[in-house]
Design a protein around this motif. Sequence first.
Motif, PDB file in Angstrom:
ATOM      1  N   SER A 184       0.801  -1.227   0.000  1.00 34.72           N
ATOM      2  CA  SER A 184       0.000   0.000   0.000  1.00 34.72           C
ATOM      3  C   SER A 184       0.833   1.276   0.000  1.00 34.72           C
ATOM      4  N   GLY A 185       2.046   1.203   0.531  1.00 32.20           N
ATOM      5  CA  GLY A 185       2.858   2.403   0.678  1.00 32.20           C
ATOM      6  C   GLY A 185       2.456   3.283   1.841  1.00 32.20           C
ATOM      7  N   LEU A 186       1.440   2.864   2.597  1.00 31.88           N
ATOM      8  CA  LEU A 186       0.992   3.646   3.742  1.00 31.88           C
ATOM      9  C   LEU A 186       1.988   3.527   4.896  1.00 31.88           C
ATOM     10  N   THR A 187       1.959   4.513   5.758  1.00 37.20           N
ATOM     11  CA  THR A 187       2.667   4.443   7.022  1.00 37.20           C
ATOM     12  C   THR A 187       1.753   3.724   8.006  1.00 37.20           C
ATOM     13  N   VAL A 188       2.247   2.632   8.598  1.00 36.80           N
ATOM     14  CA  VAL A 188       1.381   1.733   9.366  1.00 36.80           C
ATOM     15  C   VAL A 188       1.962   1.501  10.760  1.00 36.80           C
ATOM     16  N   VAL A 189       1.089   1.569  11.758  1.00 35.93           N
ATOM     17  CA  VAL A 189       1.423   1.122  13.110  1.00 35.93           C
ATOM     18  C   VAL A 189       0.463  -0.011  13.438  1.00 35.93           C
ATOM     19  N   ILE A 190       1.001  -1.162  13.796  1.00 36.87           N
ATOM     20  CA  ILE A 190       0.178  -2.351  13.926  1.00 36.87           C
ATOM     21  C   ILE A 190       0.544  -3.137  15.178  1.00 36.87           C
ATOM     22  N   VAL A 191      -0.468  -3.602  15.889  1.00 37.62           N
ATOM     23  CA  VAL A 191      -0.284  -4.515  17.011  1.00 37.62           C
ATOM     24  C   VAL A 191      -0.569  -5.928  16.513  1.00 37.62           C
ATOM     25  N   LEU A 192       0.371  -6.824  16.750  1.00 36.55           N
ATOM     26  CA  LEU A 192       0.198  -8.227  16.375  1.00 36.55           C
ATOM     27  C   LEU A 192       0.634  -9.117  17.532  1.00 36.55           C
ATOM     28  N   HIS A 193      -0.112 -10.192  17.749  1.00 38.30           N
ATOM     29  CA  HIS A 193       0.306 -11.179  18.740  1.00 38.30           C
ATOM     30  C   HIS A 193       1.169 -12.270  18.117  1.00 38.30           C
ATOM     31  N   ASP A 194       0.961 -12.526  16.828  1.00 39.65           N
ATOM     32  CA  ASP A 194       1.725 -13.558  16.140  1.00 39.65           C
ATOM     33  C   ASP A 194       3.097 -12.988  15.777  1.00 39.65           C
ATOM     34  N   LEU A 195       4.128 -13.426  16.471  1.00 36.51           N
ATOM     35  CA  LEU A 195       5.460 -12.867  16.259  1.00 36.51           C
ATOM     36  C   LEU A 195       6.015 -13.222  14.890  1.00 36.51           C
TER      37      LEU A 195
END
Length: 257
Positions: A184-195
């Motif tokens: 996407s080229g977006l700036t993303v901040v993401i929380v993930l539990h799956d390392l």
Amino acid sequence: MILRLDALGVERNGRALVRDLSLEVGAGQIVGLVGPNGSGKSTALRCVYRALAPTTGAVLLHDRDLTALTRRESARRIAALTQEGGSELDFTVAEIVALGRAPHLRGNQALGAREQELCRRAMTQLDVLHLADRGVLTLSGGERQRVLAARALVQEPEVLVLDEPTNHLDIRHQIELLTLLRASGLTVVIVLHDLNLAAAVCDRIGVLAEGALVAAGTPREVLTARLVRAVFGIDATVVPHPLTGDPQLLYSLGAPA
């Protein structure tokens, strides 16, 4: 830097939920937050999309404090897919996705041709176009999650914030969503539990424990057996992915009783 968490602190009822968190997110980067339950990840994200006001510190967008922006301006520039993003009203899928354009429209202004095309494209990308006329309350959890992701994309944000977006998704749609984020080229901040998913999709990872940042860097720098043991309390063997070289964690359930 597009986004910066500057010594962010959040206290509620005398308890520090986030403590002195500083983290930078560059243009087009995907930065992940990982950590045990209750480590402050979702609380930090809520400050980014302004559902929560920090007690100390600030969230800066292009070096400007978010609180200096109007709510509408913030919504034009930051979109969020949250854990609480469901609807109790039985709107259609098309109506839910179209709500992503609300910050850009005035009052009850109808969608123009461009907005309609944005909605169609986002529904196609998230594999929900065939559900456009379905009531959202008739959908499975995974289908709803994809609808809400489409709504966030339609918002055309600078920054996309996602809190455990792969919850409820089958493995195919997990991979498709994360692949879409990469492209996407977006700036993303993401929380993930799956390392392992975090290692595959994130440019950088911040590890939180008890509200504080304990490590930050590339997945190869951060996701070590020693850190996983110290933060999560489990033993893991870290091996490189045979195709990408990304760190992959192998766990053992231990010997059967």
